[in-house]
Write a protein that holds these residues in place. Sequence first.
Motif, mmCIF file in Angstrom:
data_model
loop_
_atom_site.group_PDB
_atom_site.id
_atom_site.type_symbol
_atom_site.label_atom_id
_atom_site.label_comp_id
_atom_site.label_asym_id
_atom_site.label_seq_id
_atom_site.Cartn_x
_atom_site.Cartn_y
_atom_site.Cartn_z
ATOM 1 N N ALA A 145 0.913 -1.296 -0.156
ATOM 2 C CA ALA A 145 0.000 -0.047 0.016
ATOM 3 C C ALA A 145 0.735 1.353 -0.192
ATOM 4 O O ALA A 145 0.605 2.214 -0.714
ATOM 5 C CB ALA A 145 -0.983 -0.176 1.177
ATOM 6 N N ALA A 146 2.031 1.210 0.995
ATOM 7 C CA ALA A 146 2.871 2.357 0.937
ATOM 8 C C ALA A 146 3.495 2.551 -0.402
ATOM 9 O O ALA A 146 3.546 3.884 -1.080
ATOM 10 C CB ALA A 146 3.823 2.292 2.101
ATOM 11 N N ARG A 147 3.948 1.714 -1.159
ATOM 12 C CA ARG A 147 4.745 1.708 -2.416
ATOM 13 C C ARG A 147 3.780 2.218 -3.596
ATOM 14 O O ARG A 147 4.302 3.265 -4.500
ATOM 15 C CB ARG A 147 5.253 0.402 -2.756
ATOM 16 N N HIS A 148 2.465 1.989 -3.301
ATOM 17 C CA HIS A 148 1.478 2.487 -4.457
ATOM 18 C C HIS A 148 0.735 3.407 -4.047
ATOM 19 O O HIS A 148 -0.280 3.890 -4.596
ATOM 20 C CB HIS A 148 0.772 1.245 -4.640
ATOM 21 N N HIS A 149 0.974 4.328 -2.786
ATOM 22 C CA HIS A 149 0.218 5.301 -2.358
ATOM 23 C C HIS A 149 -0.944 5.060 -2.300
ATOM 24 O O HIS A 149 -2.091 5.998 -2.571
ATOM 25 C CB HIS A 149 0.770 6.387 -3.428
ATOM 26 N N LEU A 150 -1.516 4.001 -1.564
ATOM 27 C CA LEU A 150 -2.925 3.575 -1.553
ATOM 28 C C LEU A 150 -3.208 3.588 -0.018
ATOM 29 O O LEU A 150 -2.396 3.190 0.974
ATOM 30 C CB LEU A 150 -2.994 2.384 -2.102
ATOM 31 N N PRO A 151 -4.195 4.189 0.514
ATOM 32 C CA PRO A 151 -4.717 4.203 1.714
ATOM 33 C C PRO A 151 -4.893 2.703 2.446
ATOM 34 O O PRO A 151 -5.374 1.855 1.633
ATOM 35 C CB PRO A 151 -5.635 5.246 1.899
ATOM 36 N N VAL A 152 -4.942 2.528 3.542
ATOM 37 C CA VAL A 152 -5.258 1.278 4.322
ATOM 38 C C VAL A 152 -6.361 1.101 5.121
ATOM 39 O O VAL A 152 -6.736 2.023 6.007
ATOM 40 C CB VAL A 152 -3.807 0.732 4.993
ATOM 41 N N ALA A 153 -7.130 0.213 4.902
ATOM 42 C CA ALA A 153 -8.488 -0.106 5.883
ATOM 43 C C ALA A 153 -8.177 -1.268 6.603
ATOM 44 O O ALA A 153 -7.809 -2.222 5.857
ATOM 45 C CB ALA A 153 -9.710 0.173 5.127
ATOM 46 N N VAL A 154 -8.830 -1.738 7.677
ATOM 47 C CA VAL A 154 -8.866 -2.924 8.384
ATOM 48 C C VAL A 154 -9.983 -3.290 8.678
ATOM 49 O O VAL A 154 -10.984 -2.730 9.075
ATOM 50 C CB VAL A 154 -8.028 -2.723 9.527
ATOM 51 N N GLN A 155 -10.366 -4.376 8.455
ATOM 52 C CA GLN A 155 -11.746 -5.164 8.655
ATOM 53 C C GLN A 155 -11.529 -6.625 9.543
ATOM 54 O O GLN A 155 -10.638 -7.343 9.092
ATOM 55 C CB GLN A 155 -12.472 -5.870 7.522
ATOM 56 N N GLY A 156 -11.728 -6.506 10.812
ATOM 57 C CA GLY A 156 -11.503 -7.591 11.646
ATOM 58 C C GLY A 156 -12.676 -8.379 11.771
ATOM 59 O O GLY A 156 -13.533 -8.724 10.655
ATOM 60 N N THR A 157 -13.039 -8.986 12.907
ATOM 61 C CA THR A 157 -14.037 -9.952 13.120
ATOM 62 C C THR A 157 -15.231 -9.275 13.709
ATOM 63 O O THR A 157 -15.280 -8.301 14.290
ATOM 64 C CB THR A 157 -13.538 -11.083 14.103
ATOM 65 N N GLY A 158 -16.484 -9.952 13.603
ATOM 66 C CA GLY A 158 -17.681 -9.493 14.165
ATOM 67 C C GLY A 158 -18.206 -8.036 13.540
ATOM 68 O O GLY A 158 -18.071 -7.977 12.431
#
Length: 474
Positions: free
Chosen positions: A74-87
């Motif tokens: 993501a950092a290399r391609h200048h893309l933001p990061v989102a996280v999806q966990g459980t529940g």
Amino acid sequence: MSTPGAPTPDTTPSSDFDQAVEALARQVKGVVLTPGQEGYDAQRAGNQTGRTHRPAVLVGASGPADVQQAVVFAARHHLPVAVQGTGHALGAVAADGGVLINTSRMTGLRIDTRAATAWVAAGVSWDQVIHEAAPAGLAPLAGSAPGVGVVSYTLGGGLGLLSRRYGYAADHVRSIDVVTADGRLRHVTPASDPDLFWALRGGRDNFGVVTGLEIDLMPVPTLYGGGLFFDYASAREVLDTYLSWSAGMPEEMTSSLAVISFPDAPVLPPPLRGRHVVHVRIAYAADDLSPAKDLIAPLRALGPFNDTVRELPYAEVGTIHNDPPVPGSFESATALLGELGPDAAGALLDLVGPHAPVPHVVELRHLGGALARPARVPNAVGHRDAHYLINIVSRLERADLTDIQPAHEHLVQALAPWSTGGRALTFLNGRRDAEHVRSAYEAEDYRRLTELKAVHDPGNLFRLNHNIPPATPA
């Protein structure tokens, strides 16, 4: 010059990007998916169906090494990061583009009965910890819905059914494993990095992707808990009694009151179908449970039509609120409140119940007790002087968003005279504007968080969340 935190478009040619995604897939043990591929829709779905991620790249991580690869990509391609966990762990904003890291495959769990601790991987939900800890008579500081993911709940503060006795779940974190924006996997403790340890407990995924936590467990094999259900016709009497009753309760008593508009649905028990009720939720946790019956006697004297309060094993704690375990589409609003009395009760009941413009679940959670005290190891969870939290939830299956949002705002404004001005982070749901995020923190804590963000994530890689932007240089 770009604005700190502003998205940076990826200018990589399409063919080169596709090759980079293929290379990432070879490096990841889990799965790497792009739109249209089999499994993409299932992996991006969450408990909140009203907001769905649409990432450019989805990484179903099998462990910390996969998370590292995803963050570096993501950092290399200048893309933001989102996280999806459980529940319930959908981010504050649905990822439209960017990289979504799904941690639900990361299900490691270790219980240390001698130390009364648990190490919990990012994909573990509370029901797993409850089940594994119960044979030793231990209990985690879980929320009202056991299906909620441990990590997102805890790092947002964590307000549950033992909170008035033990405090926020975030107050009982011993160590954190996190992948930061530079792609490093760090083991963070109060000794190794006190600033980052402080920020993660309350700042959530603004500072990295947490892959695991070590948390305290409590010696609570059983408690006295359940629900008292009243017809809405007695709502004013029940609410007035509850407010005066809760103000005098010992710390061992954690409770809430909810006004609920039940749909006429076959899945519900017949006594609740299509009915407006007041539901008082009780959780009394103490070494000696014998005082509990007398403590709730004033509420029982009001004549509930259903009473499920009893001594029960902690493993059955989910039956107290009995939250629906299935995904749904909903919108919510929240506020932290000070002391409440008859005027506040009247202002609330003017806007809920059968006459409300849209059907709601409106809950008042009693705070105070251990929640009012600072954590032994300080963290970013603030507004500890609040007496109550109000949370308003409306399901989009039953009303339009254009009707729900004004109704929520009207209710919050009606209670403004009693508001502390703060909000609880884990109850913000879809609200992610700057004012709402700032309101979840004390002013000085928010300033410190922005400064630490500038140290650990100056490019705001982790921005698809309740975003704390990096401080700008003076």
